[in-house]
Design a protein around this motif. Sequence first.
Motif, short mmCIF file in Angstrom:
data_model
loop_
_atom_site.label_atom_id
_atom_site.label_comp_id
_atom_site.label_asym_id
_atom_site.label_seq_id
_atom_site.Cartn_x
_atom_site.Cartn_y
_atom_site.Cartn_z
N LEU A 19 0.75 -1.21 -0.02
CA LEU A 19 0.02 0.21 -0.12
C LEU A 19 0.90 1.29 -0.09
O LEU A 19 0.46 2.39 -0.60
CB LEU A 19 -0.82 -0.18 1.10
CG LEU A 19 -1.88 -1.16 1.22
CD1 LEU A 19 -2.59 -1.03 2.43
CD2 LEU A 19 -3.07 -0.61 0.17
N SER A 20 2.06 1.19 0.82
CA SER A 20 2.84 2.53 0.80
C SER A 20 3.52 2.62 -0.44
O SER A 20 3.69 3.72 -0.97
CB SER A 20 3.88 2.21 2.09
OG SER A 20 3.32 2.15 3.18
N TYR A 22 2.39 1.87 -3.49
CA TYR A 22 1.34 2.42 -4.21
C TYR A 22 1.00 3.69 -4.13
O TYR A 22 0.98 4.50 -4.89
CB TYR A 22 0.18 1.41 -4.37
CG TYR A 22 -1.10 1.75 -5.23
CD1 TYR A 22 -0.73 1.99 -6.75
CD2 TYR A 22 -2.14 2.18 -4.81
CE1 TYR A 22 -1.73 2.40 -7.38
CE2 TYR A 22 -3.37 2.52 -5.64
CZ TYR A 22 -3.14 2.38 -6.99
OH TYR A 22 -3.85 2.94 -7.87
N ARG A 23 0.86 4.10 -2.80
CA ARG A 23 0.79 5.42 -2.30
C ARG A 23 1.57 6.44 -2.92
O ARG A 23 1.17 7.55 -3.47
CB ARG A 23 0.41 5.67 -0.59
CG ARG A 23 0.10 7.03 -0.48
CD ARG A 23 0.02 7.32 1.05
NE ARG A 23 1.40 7.08 1.71
CZ ARG A 23 1.60 7.35 2.95
NH1 ARG A 23 0.73 7.59 3.71
NH2 ARG A 23 2.76 7.31 3.26
N ASN A 25 3.20 5.97 -5.93
CA ASN A 25 2.74 6.31 -7.13
C ASN A 25 1.61 7.12 -7.47
O ASN A 25 1.73 7.94 -8.17
CB ASN A 25 2.36 4.84 -7.65
CG ASN A 25 3.67 4.37 -8.43
OD1 ASN A 25 4.92 4.83 -8.54
ND2 ASN A 25 3.52 2.87 -8.62
N VAL A 26 0.64 6.97 -6.46
CA VAL A 26 -0.35 7.77 -6.66
C VAL A 26 -0.25 9.38 -6.27
O VAL A 26 -0.91 10.08 -6.97
CB VAL A 26 -1.58 7.27 -5.38
CG1 VAL A 26 -2.71 8.36 -5.61
CG2 VAL A 26 -2.17 5.85 -5.97
N ASN A 36 5.69 15.56 -3.82
CA ASN A 36 5.98 14.26 -3.23
C ASN A 36 7.39 14.65 -2.26
O ASN A 36 7.41 14.19 -1.26
CB ASN A 36 6.36 13.08 -4.14
CG ASN A 36 6.76 11.89 -3.66
OD1 ASN A 36 5.99 11.27 -2.80
ND2 ASN A 36 7.83 11.37 -3.70
N LEU A 165 -3.83 4.13 4.84
CA LEU A 165 -3.23 4.01 3.84
C LEU A 165 -4.23 3.75 2.87
O LEU A 165 -4.32 4.45 1.88
CB LEU A 165 -2.28 3.13 3.86
CG LEU A 165 -0.88 3.23 4.32
CD1 LEU A 165 0.06 2.08 4.48
CD2 LEU A 165 0.08 4.27 3.52
N GLU A 168 -6.39 6.98 2.71
CA GLU A 168 -5.65 8.17 1.79
C GLU A 168 -5.64 7.66 0.10
O GLU A 168 -5.61 8.83 -0.60
CB GLU A 168 -4.15 8.00 2.34
CG GLU A 168 -4.24 8.80 3.71
CD GLU A 168 -2.78 8.71 4.23
OE1 GLU A 168 -2.32 9.47 5.40
OE2 GLU A 168 -1.78 8.21 3.69
N ILE A 169 -5.45 6.61 -0.14
CA ILE A 169 -5.37 6.12 -1.51
C ILE A 169 -6.85 6.65 -2.20
O ILE A 169 -6.71 7.00 -3.17
CB ILE A 169 -5.00 4.83 -1.55
CG1 ILE A 169 -3.46 4.77 -1.13
CG2 ILE A 169 -5.01 4.28 -3.19
CD1 ILE A 169 -3.03 3.16 -1.39
N LEU A 173 -7.60 9.56 -5.02
CA LEU A 173 -8.00 9.08 -6.45
C LEU A 173 -9.51 9.54 -6.64
O LEU A 173 -9.60 9.66 -7.91
CB LEU A 173 -7.99 7.36 -6.52
CG LEU A 173 -6.54 7.02 -6.71
CD1 LEU A 173 -6.84 5.25 -6.49
CD2 LEU A 173 -5.78 7.30 -7.93
#
Length: 504
Positions: A19-20, A22-23, A25-26, A36, A165, A168-169, A173
């Motif tokens: 998840l981290s 991927y976050r 990346n998001v 970032n 996480l 947040e994602i 999105l």
Amino acid sequence: MGVKTATAVILIALIQGVLSFYRINVVLGAYGDKVNGVVQAALQMSAYLVLFQMGMSAAYQYHMYAPLSQNQFPQISELFSGLKKSMLRVSGKMLLIAIAVIPLYSALLLKQGVKYWDTLLILAAIGIRISAPFFYTLPERCLIEIRERKYLVVTVEGVKDISTLIAEILLILFTPLPLPVILCVNLIFLFGSKLVYRQMIRRLYGPEFDLNAAPQYVASKMTKAVYAHQISSIVTSNTDNVVLSLLSTLKNVTIYSAFATLIAYPNTVIYRIIEGMRATLALKITRGDEDSFSAFKELLAFSFFCISIIVPVFLRLANPFVELWIGGQYQISTLPLVLFGLMLTDFLLMPVIYAARDARGLYPESKKFTIAQAIVNLVLSVALAAPLGITGVLIGTIAASFFVLQPGNFRLVYRNVFGRRMTIYGELAIVAVLCAATYFGSGFVLGRLALGAGWMALVWKALVCAVIALVIAFIGLWMTNNGFRVLVKRFLRRRASSVTKTEA
């Protein structure tokens, strides 16, 4: 206990790690690498907000071991109340410091092309996000950990972080909410964790345990010495991104953060496993048990085993992983990669050393070289950041850790805690040979397998490297390290006993 902690840590870390990654990346896709970079720098800066809070908790936890070994629960409840009130008082001071620092730092980042108010609000949100758990739930966590139930804390914190996480994602999105608002969503889950911890305390200590006893502040006298160690830890682990953001580029912050994230997860797993057994080691040392040194050597051998497996795999696969994850433009050359590997080695090694040192409360005795390490690290990082970028700040961190902090702590633990001859450098030399054998051996094997590119190819490469590392580490340590042999035999005996009980 170690198996329970390891199971909880590994399962949670796997989910949290995915998840981290991927976050990031998001966030990169939604806001770009400059924002970032601000987020990653803010995460490191926020560690300063919890500096004194962490020092306070370490001092109080040390003072809880002796009354716990004698079942003096009233004294523990008084220390718990003292810790709660002390944390609230210190948090107010930290808030004042944050109010002064955040606007100034936001102004300094204007030259990097980010908006002032965006930066200020991100810094403020992350400051709240990181510091709130330390005064809101940390006292309760201390009570659970000293009862040797670290795995319960790991589970609750893991569920809280995973929920944060995911939220947040999804919010990034699918909603137009500002990033600073999204970064505060963890407060919702923090409130729930408080209720869970209170129920655990009732079960571990009984309904008569007084959570609102008259406070005892005896541990506060130790905090000045503890703060020196916390300052050192913060300077070592939480200034590189800040220095890079001011003296280099925000893109370098993103690159540094990507590799720091890679080493953070094995570090978190091993640190939490050792922390799960830290209370046991501390109680043994406090009571003066004859097998306390043997227990220390077993934990140290466990760290050596982890280093021998994790570090060479990281060196071999970190760049290919980053290329697939966020892009080839974020890869690094061999020298900074090796320096990251040395940083990972330090992260995996020192928790055992600190556990033994802190069990004796040797904060004042180690204060001088701890402060010296912080100064060396900061001076070298600042001096080398502009000309060398990421390599420069890594040189500062590694030089200060390996040539100042480690030698002082090694001597203190072997001589002052256990009264033994220091043998760790010979053991570390063997670990270095095992890491080199795995690195070159896995490179030789991978060069002949031609597994191709892509995520599945990377998974197969990781499995090949891990198997080679496991075999080399096990054989090498079994032949050379008595603590490792004792640890393996203990685990096998425990496993056989568990199987027998299950069959019965």
